[in-house]
Design a protein around this motif. Structure first.
Motif, short mmCIF file in Angstrom:
data_model
loop_
_atom_site.label_atom_id
_atom_site.label_comp_id
_atom_site.label_asym_id
_atom_site.label_seq_id
_atom_site.Cartn_x
_atom_site.Cartn_y
_atom_site.Cartn_z
N GLU A 16 0.85 -1.20 0.00
CA GLU A 16 0.00 0.00 0.00
C GLU A 16 0.88 1.25 0.00
OE1 GLU A 16 -2.69 -0.49 3.32
OE2 GLU A 16 -4.02 -1.72 2.10
N ILE A 19 -0.72 -1.07 -4.14
CA ILE A 19 -1.61 -2.23 -4.28
C ILE A 19 -2.16 -2.51 -2.89
CG2 ILE A 19 -1.81 -4.66 -4.94
CD1 ILE A 19 0.59 -4.23 -6.83
N SER A 20 -3.47 -2.50 -2.76
CA SER A 20 -4.10 -2.57 -1.44
C SER A 20 -4.11 -3.98 -0.86
CB SER A 20 -5.54 -2.07 -1.53
OG SER A 20 -6.34 -3.00 -2.23
N THR A 23 -6.90 -5.97 -2.35
CA THR A 23 -6.56 -6.59 -3.63
C THR A 23 -5.70 -7.83 -3.41
OG1 THR A 23 -6.82 -4.61 -4.97
CG2 THR A 23 -5.27 -6.25 -5.78
N HIS A 27 -6.62 -11.36 -4.73
CA HIS A 27 -5.74 -11.87 -5.78
C HIS A 27 -4.96 -13.10 -5.29
CE1 HIS A 27 -2.74 -10.47 -9.14
NE2 HIS A 27 -3.17 -11.70 -9.34
N HIS A 161 -8.46 -9.01 -12.00
CA HIS A 161 -8.41 -9.19 -10.54
C HIS A 161 -7.14 -8.62 -9.92
CE1 HIS A 161 -6.76 -13.19 -11.96
NE2 HIS A 161 -5.79 -12.74 -11.20
N TYR A 163 -6.11 -5.62 -10.36
CA TYR A 163 -6.24 -4.18 -10.12
C TYR A 163 -7.67 -3.67 -9.97
CZ TYR A 163 -6.88 -4.19 -15.25
OH TYR A 163 -7.31 -4.43 -16.52
N TYR A 164 -8.69 -4.49 -10.20
CA TYR A 164 -10.05 -3.97 -10.26
C TYR A 164 -10.52 -3.33 -8.95
CZ TYR A 164 -14.71 -3.17 -11.91
OH TYR A 164 -15.87 -2.54 -12.29
N LEU A 165 -10.23 -3.93 -7.83
CA LEU A 165 -10.68 -3.35 -6.56
C LEU A 165 -10.07 -1.96 -6.32
CD1 LEU A 165 -10.63 -6.32 -4.01
CD2 LEU A 165 -12.60 -5.26 -5.11
N ASP A 166 -8.83 -1.80 -6.71
CA ASP A 166 -8.14 -0.52 -6.48
C ASP A 166 -8.40 0.50 -7.57
OD1 ASP A 166 -6.95 -1.63 -4.23
OD2 ASP A 166 -5.10 -2.17 -5.28
N TYR A 174 -3.01 1.26 -12.74
CA TYR A 174 -2.40 0.08 -12.12
C TYR A 174 -0.95 -0.06 -12.56
CZ TYR A 174 -1.11 -4.90 -12.07
OH TYR A 174 -0.44 -6.09 -11.94
#
Length: 192
Positions: A16, A19-20, A23, A27, A161, A163-166, A174
């Motif tokens: 972070e 990339i959270s 994620t 992932h 998957h 990067y979609y959440l972030d 991303y």
């Protein structure tokens, strides 16, 4: 040799804000785990049990090949990232990239261009060719350079998957974040 989910080489929130943790939970904890579990299930009775994952990827066919490759690709991807990543590659790797692409900045531009241009899901790789020169390879789905003559040095997962959440559908954002966590030392250690 059993196919098992490798632990992340850093804490789940260590990448972070690039990339959270959410994620990584999805992932690594769901997508990567599902490929590992399915590959392990399909390995039974395949005649390939007992082989290292890399050899399973090289020899398997069909669904086992796909899940084993995704298990290996993801494990490799995690090992390409570090909370202490980003910056510039060291001298040997930077020199190799400069000879092939003009400089490291142009290499990044070409790598990013290929990642943005890959329609759908897949991977973008920095590889070392058999002649020692670097190359950039885009693969679709579960394909991996591990099955060919190239040596994988760096992987970027461009499945949604990753990067979609972030970032939702903003792949370019991303990729900007990806460059901030690339572990150049790990990449350089893979050079032949």
């Amino acid at each position: 040799m059993a196919i098992e989910l490798p632990a992340l080489p850093y804490a789940r929130d260590a990448l972070e804000p690039h990339i959270s943790a959410a994620t990584l939970d999805l992932h690594h904890g769901a997508h990567h785990r599902a490929h590992v579990e399915e590959a392990a299930r399909l390995l039974e009775g395949s005649g390939l049990a007992g082989l290292p994952l890399e050899e399973v990827v090289r020899r398997a066919r069909g669904r086992l090949a796909e899940h084993a490759a995704q298990a290996w690709n993801h494990g490799f991807y995690w090992a390409c990232l570090s909370p202490r990543g980003g910056g510039e590659p060291g001298d040997a790797l930077a020199g190799l990239l400069a000879r092939q692409y003009g400089d490291v900045s142009r290499f990044r531009e070409e790598f990013t261009r290929m990642a943005l241009g890959l329609f759908g899901s897949g991977w973008v790789w920095l590889v070392q060719r058999a002649d020692g020169n670097p190359g950039i390879v885009a693969t679709r789905g579960a394909a991996t350079p591990l099955t060919g003559a190239d040596t994988p040095l760096l992987a970027c997962d461009v499945w949604e998957h990753a990067y979609y959440l972030d970032r939702q559908n903003r792949r370019a954002e991303y990729l900007e974040a990806f460059w901030k966590v690339v572990d150049w030392d790990a990449v350089a250690k893979r050079l032949r």
